[in-house]
Design an enzyme around this catalytic site. Sequence first.
Site, PDB file in Angstrom:
ATOM      1  N   ARG A 441     -63.314   8.227 -29.422  1.00  0.00           N
ATOM      2  CA  ARG A 441     -62.104   8.641 -30.301  1.00  0.00           C
ATOM      3  C   ARG A 441     -61.010   8.355 -29.414  1.00  0.00           C
ATOM      4  O   ARG A 441     -60.248   8.149 -30.863  1.00  0.00           O
ATOM      5  CB  ARG A 441     -62.866   9.841 -30.478  1.00  0.00           C
ATOM      6  CG  ARG A 441     -62.647  10.831 -31.575  1.00  0.00           C
ATOM      7  CD  ARG A 441     -63.017  12.300 -32.085  1.00  0.00           C
ATOM      8  NE  ARG A 441     -62.281  12.308 -32.822  1.00  0.00           N
ATOM      9  CZ  ARG A 441     -62.985  13.327 -33.713  1.00  0.00           C
ATOM     10  NH1 ARG A 441     -63.857  13.873 -33.452  1.00  0.00           N
ATOM     11  NH2 ARG A 441     -62.464  14.278 -34.509  1.00  0.00           N
ATOM     12  N   ASN A 445     -55.940   7.703 -31.024  1.00  0.00           N
ATOM     13  CA  ASN A 445     -54.725   7.838 -30.317  1.00  0.00           C
ATOM     14  C   ASN A 445     -54.189   6.127 -29.756  1.00  0.00           C
ATOM     15  O   ASN A 445     -52.546   6.752 -30.017  1.00  0.00           O
ATOM     16  CB  ASN A 445     -54.692   8.921 -29.400  1.00  0.00           C
ATOM     17  CG  ASN A 445     -55.610   9.839 -29.290  1.00  0.00           C
ATOM     18  OD1 ASN A 445     -55.193  10.251 -30.743  1.00  0.00           O
ATOM     19  ND2 ASN A 445     -55.957  10.371 -28.276  1.00  0.00           N
ATOM     20  N   HIS A 452     -45.933  11.249 -30.234  1.00  0.00           N
ATOM     21  CA  HIS A 452     -46.097  12.794 -30.109  1.00  0.00           C
ATOM     22  C   HIS A 452     -44.537  12.954 -28.966  1.00  0.00           C
ATOM     23  O   HIS A 452     -44.777  13.980 -29.439  1.00  0.00           O
ATOM     24  CB  HIS A 452     -47.239  13.538 -28.792  1.00  0.00           C
ATOM     25  CG  HIS A 452     -48.633  13.369 -30.481  1.00  0.00           C
ATOM     26  ND1 HIS A 452     -49.586  13.466 -29.207  1.00  0.00           N
ATOM     27  CD2 HIS A 452     -48.570  13.203 -31.216  1.00  0.00           C
ATOM     28  CE1 HIS A 452     -50.580  13.529 -30.607  1.00  0.00           C
ATOM     29  NE2 HIS A 452     -50.269  13.013 -31.928  1.00  0.00           N
TER      30      HIS A 452
END
Length: 577
Positions: A441, A445, A452
């Site tokens: 997963r 990102n 971020h």
Amino acid sequence: MKVDRRITNLIITGFSGTGKSLVAKEVALRLNWDFLDTDDEIVKQAGKPIAEIFRQDGEGRFRELEREMIRKACQQRHTVISIGGGAIVDPQNYELLAKTGLIVCLEAKPETIYERLFREAACNPGTEIRPLLAVDNPLERIRQLKASRQSYYAKADWTIHTDGLSVNEVAEEVIRASRLLRRYAPRNDREKVQSGIDKDIACLVETTTQSYPVFVGYGLLDKLGEKMKKAALSGTATIISDENVFSLYVSKAEGVLKSAGFAVNSFVVPAGEETKSIDYAIKIYDFLVEHRTERDDIIIALGGGMVGDLAGFVAATFLRGMPWIQVPTSLVAMVDASIGGKVGINHPEGKNLIGAFYQPNLVLADCQTLTTLHQRELTSGWAEVIKHGLILDEEFVQFLESNVDKLTKLEPELLTRAIARSAAIKAQVVSQDEKEKEGKRTILNYGHTIAHGLEAATQYKRFLHGEAVAIGMVGAAKLSQRLGLLSSAAVERQQSLLQKFGLPTSLRAEAASQRRGRKRSNFKLSLAGITRAMELDKKVRGKSIRWVLLQDIGEAVIRNDVPQQDVLAVLRELAEP
Ligand SMILES: NC(=O)c1ccc[n+]([C@@H]2O[C@H](COP(=O)([O-])OP(=O)(O)OC[C@H]3O[C@@H](n4cnc5c(N)ncnc54)[C@H](O)[C@@H]3O)[C@@H](O)[C@H]2O)c1
Ligand SMILES: [Zn+2]
């Protein structure tokens, strides 16, 4: 008794070099079914290799033999049938195959196909060279032939992208797909032949706890009640929505649900990230208690990602979990937040600190709702769509590149295709790694480490998430280039696509678009501020950051050995005029 003939056979199609035969054999072994390769059978019957049949008797004769073989194969039961790469082009073959089995198409990029065929030829000297390789420019030939067959391959019930997967992994995917397809396929033969599988299903998400369809379509809100009934849901539905979405869509959703026989309650919360809090979760619990909500009633999250996360958190925790539906209305929610079952609320000390993995019973995205979404929110959402192409699907990147105008103008058909594909990519990744444990997963990102950092350094006030991700992806691509993974042409290609969708690609561009009329904010960026925030980012493991980089458009890699000075240099590049 009606027989569901779809379960009879499993048909594996796809271009040469996609591994059809090996995968079909492996699937047959695992299911304890028979295996049949129509090409092999033709060779046996004709007593000569396919290339020779082509040469001596012509392609027409080969296609005749193939048709005959497919007819025989379709009389089998519980057989995994691998068919030749061109067989499905014949409408007669297709109809017969579609009537008697589920069709799974194996996909691969032309480069992968070329490499695999080349390797196969090198490993088997002395065997007859494949006609595809016996031309001046085999890669170009593969490209052309594949493109000419693509629309036929698209008629398969399911497609698996095999680049980077082993035979075992593809076989696993085939079995997973066949199980899911069988569950959602219409029971009736005639219905199947006429309409195929529910054509609103963009993909299925299968996790250990829940398997569910993701419906994507234009005007699909009208079918919400119908889809819920098909998913065996009944009882009272509580719609949770924010005030913007509520005023636009709740009366329609209520009407559709009531006419499908559901009792409906609605609860509206203020719009904005601040609402994703324990205070609002408690307000919703109070509402549910007051309305005597029971365990098999349903919660419907109607809105963007904020509503999805909050309503999903309540669904996961109220009465220890109740059924829930995602009806995403923002682009971010359609292609990202609604898929994968991450639900949660913010804590004053950090975003999404409290939450769970709790999968919905279905996701229904009505692309038409995007026509009322604020332009800046829409543009921001395209960053996640583009990201999905960049990490896993070069063909999808090409599709986006070719259709920028129509997509940004929300042309219904292309918009639906783009959202369906993007959602399917996310679904594929989360199905392989539901709880973010296996690292698969992580590729989602891409662009997010820098994003971020930018968001946190500006207290989440200056950038919309997608804007920060767009800049972050440019940073990650430049970093990939510095590490010798990615060509400068690919970096530019990515940058140009982001720009065409109106996304910022540097801190300069972001400042310029703010001058062009966006609300100015006082949250100034400093390099130190960004790096400080990045080190706090939760993707840091030990001391090194796990960077998601690209080694090509459509191919992400994870690296945790990226030198700090390269990161700093890239951040400087993003900021410098
Ligand atoms: N769970 C996940 O995997 C995941 C993934 C990504 C993001 N998220 C979360 O999602 C949230 C961001 O999602 P978002 O960008 O959708 O934000 P959002 O839900 O705050 O929606 C953005 C704005 O658009 C409005 N809006 C939504 N749909 C509309 C429509 N059709 N017409 C008019 N206005 C509409 C909303 O009222 C809101 O003002 C964040 O809380 C983020 O943490 C979660
Ligand atoms: Zn994101």
